[in-house]
Motif scaffolding. Sequence first.
Motif, PDB file in Angstrom:
ATOM      1  N   TYR A  17     -13.286  21.066 -36.517  1.00  0.00           N
ATOM      2  CA  TYR A  17     -13.426  20.332 -35.254  1.00  0.00           C
ATOM      3  C   TYR A  17     -13.191  18.830 -35.412  1.00  0.00           C
ATOM      4  CZ  TYR A  17     -15.604  18.487 -31.010  1.00  0.00           C
ATOM      5  OH  TYR A  17     -15.850  17.806 -29.844  1.00  0.00           O
ATOM      6  N   SER A  18     -13.826  18.203 -36.406  1.00  0.00           N
ATOM      7  CA  SER A  18     -13.741  16.740 -36.502  1.00  0.00           C
ATOM      8  C   SER A  18     -12.335  16.267 -36.857  1.00  0.00           C
ATOM      9  CB  SER A  18     -14.754  16.190 -37.508  1.00  0.00           C
ATOM     10  OG  SER A  18     -14.489  16.677 -38.798  1.00  0.00           O
ATOM     11  N   CYS A  29      -9.827  17.071 -35.300  1.00  0.00           N
ATOM     12  CA  CYS A  29      -9.084  16.958 -34.042  1.00  0.00           C
ATOM     13  C   CYS A  29      -9.068  15.539 -33.495  1.00  0.00           C
ATOM     14  CB  CYS A  29      -9.662  17.920 -33.004  1.00  0.00           C
ATOM     15  SG  CYS A  29      -9.265  19.635 -33.392  1.00  0.00           S
ATOM     16  N   THR A  79     -15.918  25.361 -36.419  1.00  0.00           N
ATOM     17  CA  THR A  79     -15.951  24.806 -35.063  1.00  0.00           C
ATOM     18  C   THR A  79     -17.158  23.902 -34.825  1.00  0.00           C
ATOM     19  OG1 THR A  79     -17.133  26.746 -34.216  1.00  0.00           O
ATOM     20  CG2 THR A  79     -14.733  26.802 -34.111  1.00  0.00           C
ATOM     21  N   ALA A 133     -19.608  20.586 -34.798  1.00  0.00           N
ATOM     22  CA  ALA A 133     -19.317  19.165 -34.582  1.00  0.00           C
ATOM     23  C   ALA A 133     -20.544  18.309 -34.833  1.00  0.00           C
ATOM     24  CB  ALA A 133     -18.848  18.971 -33.140  1.00  0.00           C
TER      25      ALA A 133
END
Length: 592
Positions: free
Chosen positions: A72-73, A75, A242, A244
């Motif tokens: 996630y991070s 992204c 996934t 965060a």
Amino acid sequence: MGSIQLWTYGMVGLTFGLYIFIAWRSRVADTKGFYVAGGGVPPLANGMATGADWMSAASFISMAGIISFTGYSGCVYLMGWTGGYVLLALLLAPYLRKFGKFTVPDFVGDRYYSNTARVVALVCAIFASLTYVAGQMRGVGIVFSRFLEVDINTGVIIGMCIVFFYAGLGGMKGITWTQVAQYCVLILAFLIPAVAISMKITGNPIPQLGFGSTIAEGPHAGRFLLETMDAIQKDLGFNGYTSAFGPGNRSMIDVIAITLALMVGTAGLPHVIVRFYTVPTVRGARLSAGYALLFIAILYTTAPAVSVFARYNMIDTLENVAYAEAPSWFKNWEETGLIAWLDKNGDGKIQYRAGKPFEGKPSFTGQAGPYGQQVITNAPTPNGNELYVDRDIMVLANPEIAKLPAWVVALVAAGGLAAALSTASGLLLVIASSISHDLYYRVLNPQATEKQRMLLARIMVGVAVVVAGYFGINPPGFVAQVVALAFGLAASSFFPILVLGIFSKRVNREGAIAGMVAGIGFTLVYIAQTKFMGVAPWFFNISPEGIGAVGMVINFAVTCVVSSLTKAPPMYIRELVESVRTPRGAGEASGH
């Protein structure tokens, strides 16, 4: 292996031949053709060229690699670069195009009625562009080292020669039409394996949908791909794919800072801004910005899917597999030193866990170990991880990991080179034009002839190629990280000055100079401290990739304060700002 190399030589040779042919056909003899392609590029072609210019080795090779490892991070790169392009298209491009100057330092020098401001902007442009181009050269070296079996240094030198040829010969005109071809190559190279692997893993040919689909076969059949990746990651000691902002992930403020730095850095990148001078009208600039956003979105929406496919396949083919039975892709990439195994427990199996396998990067002795592996001299670190993987290989290795045909592997290699070379050529032109046009012609020798300026521009392309090559051989980090630093420098120097120059009549030269020096000065010091001097991030724990956002705020504040305390700009400058902001007709900037 031989088949892959043969295909790669064919694909790379064919695409390089095409680029050189286009450059030769597009060669120019005047400065307008060299700097802005004569201002006659159609919006659709300019949109494709902008897409290729924009989607560098960082976008093609490294962005999906970082998302693959950080989930996630990772992204932040996706959100920052995409959002930044929207910002550029809406806030800056049409106004700068209407202003009608060749380069960003040209705009800064004229808007702030100061050669000092021009020179400060020129230095900022060169700093940002050289940092960015170093990332491209590393990407070129990685592709050559794996697929053409030459060392990274030789690969960088080959890339330098190719770029010098078509940037020096054709200038912006040659680069533009070469980039149209390079966009076609890189987007096909990214999409074809993504579609094939999505079909293999999920049964869905659309990667953007396959990313959120269930796995079609194997021990995880019927489970959602992302749910499976979360479980696998946690089993191996990593953070959930996934998850965060939790422990081990970036903090929320760091994610916001990096995203903002990438966004505003995008909007301030000189090699992208100059693309909007190559179309005939302001309307053409707006149209080409829209086309470019569409062409960029095709790759950027596919990247997260490629990331998870590559990660899933890599772990599936390597974790707890005996080294003697390791797949051929692993052995091929091991020769580059970008993936390595250190048998800590002596069982001959590859254990992949969270943590570093050994201190630093792999250092091979050239001797064979008990399982036929290269012997590594680095001291092992005290954890269970035995596998070193360089993030930058994930996209390039992905087709091999998924056992796709040799021609697909070769196409990806050609695509990686197209992405790196297209951006490198644009950046080199910015450096050359900054020195030959903004420094030599506008400051040192206003009487310089067209021939003298062209000669100097071509010499500067050569000098910039050599400097970029040095940093490509001795890079200060992963491709995307190096590029992120360039965005930070652009964010802290150009963006505030461009925005205020367009939308504020009160901002003056004293404010602009003080703001640029303060913004880029703070950012450079922070990056040098945290990247090269061992100082821990001390400003709210923001990483060096995100500190450009703080530099930008400092720039805005200093510019506004100093401008309010000093004399207002002359009336003709205020009228100029008013005319740039007022849409009086699409053809006005080109004198129609």
